[in-house]
Design a protein around this motif. Sequence first.
Motif, short mmCIF file in Angstrom:
data_model
loop_
_atom_site.label_atom_id
_atom_site.label_comp_id
_atom_site.label_asym_id
_atom_site.label_seq_id
_atom_site.Cartn_x
_atom_site.Cartn_y
_atom_site.Cartn_z
N TYR A 107 0.86 -1.18 0.00
CA TYR A 107 0.00 0.00 0.00
C TYR A 107 0.89 1.23 0.00
O TYR A 107 2.02 1.21 0.49
CB TYR A 107 -0.88 0.04 1.25
N ARG A 108 0.34 2.33 -0.49
CA ARG A 108 1.00 3.61 -0.34
C ARG A 108 0.06 4.54 0.40
O ARG A 108 -1.17 4.49 0.22
CB ARG A 108 1.45 4.21 -1.67
N ARG A 162 -3.75 3.23 -0.27
CA ARG A 162 -4.19 2.68 -1.55
C ARG A 162 -3.34 1.47 -1.93
O ARG A 162 -2.13 1.49 -1.81
CB ARG A 162 -4.10 3.76 -2.64
N LEU A 163 -4.03 0.45 -2.40
CA LEU A 163 -3.36 -0.81 -2.73
C LEU A 163 -2.64 -0.71 -4.06
O LEU A 163 -3.22 -0.30 -5.07
CB LEU A 163 -4.40 -1.93 -2.77
N PRO A 178 -1.37 0.49 -9.68
CA PRO A 178 -0.20 -0.33 -10.00
C PRO A 178 0.81 0.30 -10.97
O PRO A 178 1.94 -0.18 -11.08
CB PRO A 178 -0.82 -1.56 -10.64
N ASP A 179 0.40 1.35 -11.68
CA ASP A 179 1.25 1.88 -12.76
C ASP A 179 2.58 2.40 -12.21
O ASP A 179 2.63 3.18 -11.27
CB ASP A 179 0.51 3.01 -13.50
N GLY A 180 3.66 1.98 -12.87
CA GLY A 180 5.00 2.42 -12.48
C GLY A 180 5.68 1.51 -11.47
O GLY A 180 6.82 1.76 -11.08
N TYR A 181 4.98 0.47 -11.07
CA TYR A 181 5.51 -0.46 -10.06
C TYR A 181 5.57 -1.88 -10.62
O TYR A 181 4.76 -2.26 -11.46
CB TYR A 181 4.63 -0.48 -8.81
N THR A 219 9.35 -2.81 -6.76
CA THR A 219 10.32 -2.06 -7.55
C THR A 219 9.65 -0.93 -8.31
O THR A 219 8.63 -1.14 -8.96
CB THR A 219 11.05 -2.99 -8.54
N LEU A 220 10.25 0.25 -8.17
CA LEU A 220 9.86 1.38 -9.00
C LEU A 220 10.86 1.40 -10.15
O LEU A 220 12.06 1.62 -9.93
CB LEU A 220 9.93 2.69 -8.22
N GLU A 221 10.41 1.12 -11.34
CA GLU A 221 11.34 0.94 -12.46
C GLU A 221 12.03 2.23 -12.86
O GLU A 221 13.22 2.25 -13.18
CB GLU A 221 10.60 0.35 -13.65
#
Lengths: 113, 111
Positions: free
Chosen positions: A35-36, A44-45, A61-64, A77-79
């Motif tokens: 979550y963030r 938020r999940l 989920p975008d970016g993770y 991982t944050l790409e």
Amino acid sequence: DAGITQSPRYKITETGRQVTLMCHQTWSHSYMFWYRQDLGHGLRLIYYSAAADITDKGEVPDGYVVSRSKTENFPLTLESATRSQTSVYFCASSESRGFTEAFFGQGTRLTVV
Amino acid sequence: DQQVKQNSPSLSVQEGRISILNCDYTNSMFDYFLWYKKYPAEGPTFLISISSIKDKNEDGRFTVFLNKSAKHLSLHIVPSQPGDSAVYFCSRGSGNTPLVFGKGTRLSVIA
């Protein structure tokens, strides 16, 4: 001691860098979650996992990217980090997907500059 | 679509009085509602839960009420103590869906 641990606790990274947040649990829970927490949005999940090699997208989920090769570990991982990914990240584990309590780690405060 | 809503960002209560935190939800897919408490620089910790087949669940000073017709649940803390000052999150989940959280309510208990 049994529990769920996150590392690092604090991280500062630059825009565009790849960064991995680690999560380890010792309960042998099947489910793990990321979550963030952001002001005005609550928790938020991002992603969750039902077992090793089984992952599913959450609300943001975008970016993770996640992986779960071992039941006890669930790295996030944050790409290519962006400033909008500055947040506090919490990992959690549970015996079920959503009808029993989830146990949370202490969080990782990530700042993207 | 936010499936749990906590409309009060903050609440101040005097020590010894009752704290009432509220949460509204949409649709009725989910079976369980859970309240979490969060102190600064710590992860959320589970406080109390209620199944959708019940109307009330009590644990010491904490009671959760579920009003299914109004799609509303509330957490009562009696008596409130300064150590209860924290952010409280309402959440819901089921066997098919992970926990979804509200935005939280910051409770301040004033001595």
